[in-house]
Design an enzyme around this catalytic site. Structure first.
Site, PDB file in Angstrom:
ATOM      1  N   GLU A  91       0.799  -1.173   0.004  1.00  0.00           N
ATOM      2  CA  GLU A  91      -0.078  -0.010   0.034  1.00  0.00           C
ATOM      3  C   GLU A  91       0.700   1.189  -0.048  1.00  0.00           C
ATOM      4  O   GLU A  91       1.957   1.301   0.620  1.00  0.00           O
ATOM      5  CB  GLU A  91      -0.965  -0.129   1.203  1.00  0.00           C
ATOM      6  CG  GLU A  91      -1.853  -1.276   1.117  1.00  0.00           C
ATOM      7  CD  GLU A  91      -2.822  -1.434   2.152  1.00  0.00           C
ATOM      8  OE1 GLU A  91      -4.106  -1.816   1.883  1.00  0.00           O
ATOM      9  OE2 GLU A  91      -2.563  -0.761   3.384  1.00  0.00           O
ATOM     10  N   CYS A 104       3.551   8.411   1.167  1.00  0.00           N
ATOM     11  CA  CYS A 104       4.089   7.507   2.076  1.00  0.00           C
ATOM     12  C   CYS A 104       4.342   5.896   1.208  1.00  0.00           C
ATOM     13  O   CYS A 104       3.394   5.452   0.525  1.00  0.00           O
ATOM     14  CB  CYS A 104       3.080   7.181   3.249  1.00  0.00           C
ATOM     15  SG  CYS A 104       3.668   6.123   4.504  1.00  0.00           S
ATOM     16  N   CYS A 111       6.407  -7.207   6.812  1.00  0.00           N
ATOM     17  CA  CYS A 111       7.465  -6.824   7.737  1.00  0.00           C
ATOM     18  C   CYS A 111       8.068  -7.742   8.788  1.00  0.00           C
ATOM     19  O   CYS A 111       7.023  -8.401   9.367  1.00  0.00           O
ATOM     20  CB  CYS A 111       7.223  -5.430   8.386  1.00  0.00           C
ATOM     21  SG  CYS A 111       8.839  -4.789   9.469  1.00  0.00           S
ATOM     22  N   CYS A 115       6.504  -5.273  15.210  1.00  0.00           N
ATOM     23  CA  CYS A 115       6.348  -4.491  16.148  1.00  0.00           C
ATOM     24  C   CYS A 115       4.590  -4.488  16.776  1.00  0.00           C
ATOM     25  O   CYS A 115       3.802  -4.971  15.915  1.00  0.00           O
ATOM     26  CB  CYS A 115       6.281  -2.983  15.650  1.00  0.00           C
ATOM     27  SG  CYS A 115       7.772  -2.508  15.268  1.00  0.00           S
ATOM     28  N   CYS A 118       1.505  -2.686  15.089  1.00  0.00           N
ATOM     29  CA  CYS A 118       1.298  -2.329  13.713  1.00  0.00           C
ATOM     30  C   CYS A 118       0.650  -3.547  12.793  1.00  0.00           C
ATOM     31  O   CYS A 118       1.185  -4.822  13.176  1.00  0.00           O
ATOM     32  CB  CYS A 118       2.828  -1.996  13.280  1.00  0.00           C
ATOM     33  SG  CYS A 118       3.074  -1.664  11.608  1.00  0.00           S
ATOM     34  N   GLY A 164       7.056  -2.279   5.754  1.00  0.00           N
ATOM     35  CA  GLY A 164       8.280  -2.565   5.857  1.00  0.00           C
ATOM     36  C   GLY A 164       9.335  -1.884   6.580  1.00  0.00           C
ATOM     37  O   GLY A 164       8.875  -0.821   6.887  1.00  0.00           O
ATOM     38  N   ASN A 295      -3.812   3.883  15.700  1.00  0.00           N
ATOM     39  CA  ASN A 295      -4.926   3.438  14.879  1.00  0.00           C
ATOM     40  C   ASN A 295      -5.039   1.950  14.989  1.00  0.00           C
ATOM     41  O   ASN A 295      -4.361   1.176  14.707  1.00  0.00           O
ATOM     42  CB  ASN A 295      -4.545   3.713  13.569  1.00  0.00           C
ATOM     43  CG  ASN A 295      -4.268   5.505  13.319  1.00  0.00           C
ATOM     44  OD1 ASN A 295      -5.217   6.192  13.785  1.00  0.00           O
ATOM     45  ND2 ASN A 295      -3.054   5.680  12.708  1.00  0.00           N
ATOM     46  N   CYS A 338      -1.685   5.838   9.831  1.00  0.00           N
ATOM     47  CA  CYS A 338      -0.533   5.358  10.163  1.00  0.00           C
ATOM     48  C   CYS A 338      -0.743   4.080  11.115  1.00  0.00           C
ATOM     49  O   CYS A 338      -1.309   3.951  12.092  1.00  0.00           O
ATOM     50  CB  CYS A 338       0.387   6.245  11.204  1.00  0.00           C
ATOM     51  SG  CYS A 338       1.940   5.815  11.712  1.00  0.00           S
TER      52      CYS A 338
END
Length: 364
Positions: A91, A104, A111, A115, A118, A164, A295, A338
Protein backbone atom coordinates in the site's frame (compact mmCIF):
# COMPACT_ATOMS: atom_id res chain seq x y z
CA UNK A 1 17.69 -10.76 -21.11
CA UNK A 2 15.09 -7.99 -20.83
CA UNK A 3 15.77 -5.53 -18.02
CA UNK A 4 13.41 -3.14 -16.26
CA UNK A 5 14.99 0.30 -16.52
CA UNK A 6 13.13 1.45 -13.40
CA UNK A 7 15.57 -0.70 -11.42
CA UNK A 8 18.46 1.69 -12.25
CA UNK A 9 19.53 4.99 -10.78
CA UNK A 10 21.59 7.36 -12.97
CA UNK A 11 24.85 5.52 -12.33
CA UNK A 12 23.35 2.11 -13.02
CA UNK A 13 21.52 3.29 -16.13
CA UNK A 14 24.68 4.92 -17.51
CA UNK A 15 26.58 1.67 -17.00
CA UNK A 16 23.83 -0.32 -18.73
CA UNK A 17 23.81 2.05 -21.71
CA UNK A 18 27.59 1.71 -21.96
CA UNK A 19 27.15 -2.06 -22.19
CA UNK A 20 24.80 -1.44 -25.12
CA UNK A 21 27.44 0.71 -26.85
CA UNK A 22 25.60 3.96 -26.11
CA UNK A 23 26.88 7.28 -24.78
CA UNK A 24 26.22 8.44 -21.20
CA UNK A 25 23.91 11.30 -22.18
CA UNK A 26 21.39 8.74 -23.45
CA UNK A 27 20.89 7.55 -19.89
CA UNK A 28 19.96 11.06 -18.75
CA UNK A 29 17.51 11.41 -21.64
CA UNK A 30 15.76 8.16 -20.78
CA UNK A 31 15.83 8.96 -17.06
CA UNK A 32 13.99 12.22 -17.71
CA UNK A 33 11.39 10.53 -19.92
CA UNK A 34 10.74 7.78 -17.39
CA UNK A 35 10.59 9.77 -14.20
CA UNK A 36 9.98 13.44 -15.02
CA UNK A 37 7.42 12.71 -17.73
CA UNK A 38 6.10 9.36 -16.57
CA UNK A 39 6.62 7.73 -19.96
CA UNK A 40 6.81 3.94 -20.24
CA UNK A 41 6.59 3.66 -24.05
CA UNK A 42 9.95 3.98 -25.81
CA UNK A 43 8.22 5.18 -29.00
CA UNK A 44 6.99 8.22 -27.07
CA UNK A 45 10.58 9.26 -26.24
CA UNK A 46 10.68 11.51 -29.27
CA UNK A 47 14.15 13.06 -28.90
CA UNK A 48 15.81 9.63 -29.01
CA UNK A 49 16.91 8.19 -32.35
CA UNK A 50 14.53 5.60 -33.78
CA UNK A 51 17.35 3.04 -34.00
CA UNK A 52 17.97 3.37 -30.25
CA UNK A 53 14.27 3.15 -29.52
CA UNK A 54 14.12 -0.12 -31.43
CA UNK A 55 17.13 -1.42 -29.51
CA UNK A 56 15.47 -0.46 -26.23
CA UNK A 57 12.23 -2.21 -27.19
CA UNK A 58 14.18 -5.39 -27.84
CA UNK A 59 16.25 -5.32 -24.66
CA UNK A 60 14.39 -3.38 -21.97
CA UNK A 61 11.06 -2.34 -20.50
CA UNK A 62 9.78 0.44 -18.28
CA UNK A 63 7.48 -1.59 -16.05
CA UNK A 64 6.14 -0.07 -12.84
CA UNK A 65 4.07 -2.37 -10.62
CA UNK A 66 0.38 -2.28 -11.43
CA UNK A 67 -2.21 -0.42 -9.38
CA UNK A 68 -4.83 -2.89 -8.14
CA UNK A 69 -7.08 -0.36 -6.45
CA UNK A 70 -7.22 3.38 -5.82
CA UNK A 71 -9.30 4.55 -2.84
CA UNK A 72 -10.08 8.14 -1.90
CA UNK A 73 -10.78 9.10 1.72
CA UNK A 74 -13.31 11.70 2.77
CA UNK A 75 -10.39 13.90 3.89
CA UNK A 76 -8.63 13.69 0.51
CA UNK A 77 -6.13 11.00 1.47
CA UNK A 78 -5.64 8.54 -1.39
CA UNK A 79 -4.54 4.92 -0.96
CA UNK A 80 -3.12 2.84 -3.80
CA UNK A 81 -2.89 -0.93 -3.59
CA UNK A 82 0.12 -1.97 -5.68
CA UNK A 83 0.55 -5.48 -7.12
CA UNK A 84 4.11 -6.75 -6.58
CA UNK A 85 3.49 -10.31 -7.76
CA UNK A 86 3.36 -13.66 -6.04
CA UNK A 87 -0.06 -12.83 -4.55
CA UNK A 88 1.55 -9.90 -2.69
CA UNK A 89 0.35 -6.32 -2.74
CA UNK A 90 1.64 -3.26 -0.88
CA UNK A 91 0.00 0.00 0.00
CA UNK A 92 1.04 3.53 -0.91
CA UNK A 93 -0.68 6.58 0.57
CA UNK A 94 -0.87 10.17 -0.70
CA UNK A 95 -1.69 12.80 1.95
CA UNK A 96 -2.57 16.27 0.62
CA UNK A 97 -2.09 19.27 2.88
CA UNK A 98 -2.26 23.03 2.33
CA UNK A 99 1.50 23.46 2.06
CA UNK A 100 2.64 20.05 0.80
CA UNK A 101 1.68 16.74 -0.73
CA UNK A 102 3.26 13.75 0.99
CA UNK A 103 3.56 10.25 -0.45
CA UNK A 104 4.08 7.38 2.00
CA UNK A 105 5.97 4.56 0.27
CA UNK A 106 6.40 0.87 1.15
CA UNK A 107 9.74 -0.93 0.87
CA UNK A 108 8.85 -4.53 1.72
CA UNK A 109 5.98 -6.96 1.23
CA UNK A 110 5.13 -7.25 4.90
CA UNK A 111 7.63 -6.70 7.68
CA UNK A 112 9.76 -9.07 9.73
CA UNK A 113 10.17 -6.77 12.75
CA UNK A 114 6.77 -7.61 14.26
CA UNK A 115 6.14 -4.40 16.21
CA UNK A 116 3.27 -5.14 18.58
CA UNK A 117 1.01 -2.26 17.54
CA UNK A 118 1.45 -2.36 13.74
CA UNK A 119 -0.98 -4.02 11.33
CA UNK A 120 1.73 -4.54 8.70
CA UNK A 121 3.88 -6.55 11.11
CA UNK A 122 0.97 -8.86 11.92
CA UNK A 123 0.79 -9.83 8.24
CA UNK A 124 4.23 -11.44 8.42
CA UNK A 125 6.97 -10.99 5.81
CA UNK A 126 7.42 -12.19 2.24
CA UNK A 127 10.28 -10.33 0.58
CA UNK A 128 12.08 -7.08 -0.10
CA UNK A 129 10.71 -4.91 -2.89
CA UNK A 130 12.88 -4.24 -5.94
CA UNK A 131 13.97 -0.73 -6.87
CA UNK A 132 11.34 -0.70 -9.63
CA UNK A 133 8.65 -1.65 -7.11
CA UNK A 134 9.72 1.07 -4.67
CA UNK A 135 10.22 3.93 -7.13
CA UNK A 136 7.29 2.59 -9.15
CA UNK A 137 4.98 3.68 -6.33
CA UNK A 138 6.10 7.28 -6.85
CA UNK A 139 5.88 6.80 -10.63
CA UNK A 140 2.29 5.53 -10.41
CA UNK A 141 1.19 8.17 -7.90
CA UNK A 142 2.60 10.97 -10.06
CA UNK A 143 0.69 9.65 -13.05
CA UNK A 144 -2.54 9.16 -11.10
CA UNK A 145 -2.30 12.69 -9.68
CA UNK A 146 -1.54 14.25 -13.05
CA UNK A 147 2.04 15.34 -12.27
CA UNK A 148 3.84 13.81 -15.24
CA UNK A 149 5.56 16.75 -16.89
CA UNK A 150 8.32 17.46 -14.42
CA UNK A 151 7.35 20.97 -13.37
CA UNK A 152 4.30 20.12 -11.28
CA UNK A 153 5.06 19.38 -7.67
CA UNK A 154 1.88 17.72 -6.44
CA UNK A 155 4.08 15.30 -4.49
CA UNK A 156 6.51 17.56 -2.66
CA UNK A 157 7.55 15.16 0.10
CA UNK A 158 8.23 11.44 0.28
CA UNK A 159 8.30 9.43 3.49
CA UNK A 160 9.45 5.83 3.57
CA UNK A 161 7.01 4.96 6.33
CA UNK A 162 4.74 2.48 4.55
CA UNK A 163 4.91 -1.29 4.78
CA UNK A 164 8.28 -2.70 5.82
CA UNK A 165 11.54 -1.52 7.39
CA UNK A 166 13.41 0.51 4.73
CA UNK A 167 16.85 -0.11 6.19
CA UNK A 168 16.29 -3.88 6.13
CA UNK A 169 16.08 -3.50 2.33
CA UNK A 170 19.10 -1.27 2.29
CA UNK A 171 20.56 -1.45 -1.24
CA UNK A 172 17.23 -1.09 -3.03
CA UNK A 173 16.15 1.69 -0.70
CA UNK A 174 19.35 3.64 -1.37
CA UNK A 175 18.98 3.31 -5.15
CA UNK A 176 15.37 4.50 -4.93
CA UNK A 177 16.43 7.44 -2.74
CA UNK A 178 19.02 8.50 -5.29
CA UNK A 179 16.34 8.55 -7.98
CA UNK A 180 14.09 10.69 -5.79
CA UNK A 181 16.91 13.22 -5.31
CA UNK A 182 18.19 13.18 -8.91
CA UNK A 183 17.35 16.37 -10.84
CA UNK A 184 16.90 14.26 -14.00
CA UNK A 185 14.31 12.15 -12.17
CA UNK A 186 12.20 13.61 -9.32
CA UNK A 187 14.49 16.35 -8.04
CA UNK A 188 13.35 16.28 -4.43
CA UNK A 189 15.34 17.98 -1.68
CA UNK A 190 17.08 15.80 0.92
CA UNK A 191 15.10 17.71 3.52
CA UNK A 192 11.85 16.57 1.89
CA UNK A 193 12.67 12.87 1.75
CA UNK A 194 12.41 10.98 5.04
CA UNK A 195 13.46 7.45 5.91
CA UNK A 196 11.78 5.94 8.94
CA UNK A 197 13.51 3.17 10.84
CA UNK A 198 12.72 1.10 13.89
CA UNK A 199 16.36 1.38 14.90
CA UNK A 200 18.71 -0.72 12.75
CA UNK A 201 21.82 0.98 14.07
CA UNK A 202 24.47 -0.30 11.60
CA UNK A 203 22.25 0.61 8.64
CA UNK A 204 21.63 4.08 10.12
CA UNK A 205 25.39 4.62 10.11
CA UNK A 206 25.59 3.44 6.48
CA UNK A 207 22.74 5.75 5.47
CA UNK A 208 24.55 8.69 7.08
CA UNK A 209 27.50 8.08 4.75
CA UNK A 210 25.73 6.91 1.59
CA UNK A 211 22.66 9.11 1.27
CA UNK A 212 21.81 11.26 4.30
CA UNK A 213 18.18 12.31 4.11
CA UNK A 214 15.79 13.33 6.86
CA UNK A 215 15.59 10.65 9.54
CA UNK A 216 12.62 9.49 11.59
CA UNK A 217 12.99 6.86 14.30
CA UNK A 218 10.04 4.76 15.46
CA UNK A 219 10.60 5.07 19.20
CA UNK A 220 7.26 4.35 20.94
CA UNK A 221 8.73 3.69 24.40
CA UNK A 222 10.99 5.56 26.84
CA UNK A 223 12.81 2.56 28.33
CA UNK A 224 14.29 -0.72 27.16
CA UNK A 225 11.90 -2.95 29.12
CA UNK A 226 8.81 -1.57 27.40
CA UNK A 227 10.45 -1.08 24.01
CA UNK A 228 11.72 -4.68 23.99
CA UNK A 229 8.05 -5.72 23.97
CA UNK A 230 6.65 -3.10 21.62
CA UNK A 231 9.55 -2.93 19.15
CA UNK A 232 11.43 -6.26 19.36
CA UNK A 233 14.47 -5.05 17.37
CA UNK A 234 15.30 -3.08 20.54
CA UNK A 235 16.54 -6.34 22.04
CA UNK A 236 19.39 -6.24 19.50
CA UNK A 237 19.93 -2.47 19.37
CA UNK A 238 18.84 -1.05 22.75
CA UNK A 239 18.12 2.58 23.41
CA UNK A 240 21.62 3.60 24.45
CA UNK A 241 23.08 2.46 21.12
CA UNK A 242 20.10 3.92 19.23
CA UNK A 243 20.51 7.37 20.80
CA UNK A 244 24.24 7.28 20.00
CA UNK A 245 23.45 6.42 16.38
CA UNK A 246 21.03 9.36 16.21
CA UNK A 247 23.76 11.70 17.45
CA UNK A 248 26.15 10.37 14.80
CA UNK A 249 23.52 10.76 12.09
CA UNK A 250 23.05 14.43 12.88
CA UNK A 251 26.65 15.08 11.86
CA UNK A 252 25.58 14.77 8.20
CA UNK A 253 21.80 15.09 8.30
CA UNK A 254 20.10 17.64 6.00
CA UNK A 255 17.98 18.68 8.99
CA UNK A 256 19.42 19.56 12.38
CA UNK A 257 17.09 17.20 14.22
CA UNK A 258 15.85 13.62 14.32
CA UNK A 259 12.11 13.06 14.40
CA UNK A 260 10.99 10.53 16.98
CA UNK A 261 7.70 8.84 16.13
CA UNK A 262 5.73 7.88 19.23
CA UNK A 263 2.45 5.96 18.98
CA UNK A 264 0.18 6.80 21.91
CA UNK A 265 -1.52 3.73 23.42
CA UNK A 266 -3.85 4.04 26.37
CA UNK A 267 -2.35 2.78 29.61
CA UNK A 268 0.75 1.44 27.86
CA UNK A 269 3.14 4.31 27.12
CA UNK A 270 1.15 7.51 27.60
CA UNK A 271 1.65 8.39 31.28
CA UNK A 272 3.28 11.53 32.68
CA UNK A 273 6.14 9.36 33.95
CA UNK A 274 6.71 8.05 30.42
CA UNK A 275 6.97 11.60 29.11
CA UNK A 276 9.53 12.52 31.75
CA UNK A 277 11.50 9.36 30.96
CA UNK A 278 11.54 10.40 27.32
CA UNK A 279 12.99 13.78 28.20
CA UNK A 280 15.85 12.10 30.05
CA UNK A 281 16.40 9.64 27.20
CA UNK A 282 16.74 12.26 24.43
CA UNK A 283 18.48 15.03 26.38
CA UNK A 284 21.63 14.77 24.22
CA UNK A 285 19.83 14.38 20.86
CA UNK A 286 18.52 17.42 18.98
CA UNK A 287 15.06 16.13 18.14
CA UNK A 288 11.37 16.72 17.71
CA UNK A 289 8.52 14.41 18.63
CA UNK A 290 5.63 13.36 16.46
CA UNK A 291 2.91 11.89 18.68
CA UNK A 292 0.66 9.46 16.80
CA UNK A 293 -2.70 8.48 18.29
CA UNK A 294 -2.88 4.70 17.92
CA UNK A 295 -4.90 3.59 14.91
CA UNK A 296 -6.84 0.39 15.65
CA UNK A 297 -6.91 -2.65 13.41
CA UNK A 298 -8.67 -6.02 13.73
CA UNK A 299 -7.23 -8.24 16.45
CA UNK A 300 -5.18 -5.54 18.14
CA UNK A 301 -5.32 -5.46 21.96
CA UNK A 302 -4.38 -1.78 22.15
CA UNK A 303 -6.57 1.32 22.48
CA UNK A 304 -5.96 4.89 21.39
CA UNK A 305 -4.95 7.29 24.13
CA UNK A 306 -7.72 9.80 24.91
CA UNK A 307 -7.23 13.24 23.39
CA UNK A 308 -6.75 14.94 26.77
CA UNK A 309 -4.03 12.40 27.69
CA UNK A 310 -2.21 13.07 24.40
CA UNK A 311 -2.43 16.83 25.06
CA UNK A 312 -1.05 16.43 28.59
CA UNK A 313 1.79 14.23 27.31
CA UNK A 314 2.63 16.78 24.61
CA UNK A 315 2.53 19.64 27.11
CA UNK A 316 5.16 17.97 29.30
CA UNK A 317 7.51 17.67 26.32
CA UNK A 318 6.80 21.19 25.06
CA UNK A 319 7.26 22.77 28.48
CA UNK A 320 10.73 21.18 28.56
CA UNK A 321 11.57 22.88 25.26
CA UNK A 322 11.13 19.91 22.90
CA UNK A 323 9.27 20.63 19.67
CA UNK A 324 6.26 18.32 19.70
CA UNK A 325 3.43 17.83 17.23
CA UNK A 326 0.45 15.50 17.31
CA UNK A 327 -0.25 13.82 14.02
CA UNK A 328 -3.75 14.33 12.72
CA UNK A 329 -5.25 10.97 11.84
CA UNK A 330 -5.79 10.87 8.07
CA UNK A 331 -7.41 8.27 5.88
CA UNK A 332 -8.61 5.99 8.68
CA UNK A 333 -11.93 5.48 6.85
CA UNK A 334 -9.98 3.63 4.13
CA UNK A 335 -7.47 2.03 6.55
CA UNK A 336 -4.72 4.34 5.32
CA UNK A 337 -3.70 5.80 8.67
CA UNK A 338 -0.32 5.24 10.29
CA UNK A 339 0.04 1.64 11.47
CA UNK A 340 -2.97 0.41 9.51
CA UNK A 341 -1.29 -0.50 6.21
CA UNK A 342 -1.61 -4.23 5.63
CA UNK A 343 -1.89 -4.90 1.89
CA UNK A 344 -1.74 -8.58 0.97
CA UNK A 345 1.24 -10.62 2.12
CA UNK A 346 2.04 -14.28 1.58
CA UNK A 347 3.81 -14.75 4.90
CA UNK A 348 7.04 -16.76 4.69
CA UNK A 349 7.79 -16.36 8.39
CA UNK A 350 5.02 -18.75 9.54
CA UNK A 351 4.12 -16.21 12.18
CA UNK A 352 1.31 -17.32 14.42
CA UNK A 353 -1.89 -15.60 13.32
CA UNK A 354 -3.41 -13.43 16.02
CA UNK A 355 -0.47 -13.75 18.42
CA UNK A 356 -0.60 -10.76 20.74
CA UNK A 357 1.22 -9.62 23.85
CA UNK A 358 -1.00 -9.67 26.93
CA UNK A 359 -1.71 -6.05 27.78
CA UNK A 360 -1.20 -6.63 31.49
CA UNK A 361 2.45 -7.49 30.79
CA UNK A 362 2.99 -4.05 29.26
CA UNK A 363 1.19 -1.80 31.68
CA UNK A 364 3.41 0.19 33.99
Amino acid sequence: MTVNLLDFDAEGLTAWFAEQGEKPFRAKQVLRWMHRSGVADFDAMTDIAKSLREKLKARAVVAPPAVVSDKLSDDGTRKFLIDVGGANAVETVFIPEDDRGTLCISTQAGCALDCAFCSTGKQGFNRNLTVAEIIGQLWQANNALGAVHGDERIISNVVMMGMGEPLANYDNTITALRLMLDDHAYGLSRRRVTVSTSGLVPAMDRLREDCPVALAVSLHAPNDKLRDELVPINQKYPLKSLMAACQRYLEKAPRDFVTFEYTMMAGINDGDAHARELLALVRDVHCKFNLIPFNPFPGSPFRRSPADRVRRFADILIEAGVVTTTRKTRGDDIDAACGQLAGQVQDKTRRTAGLVIPIQELRT
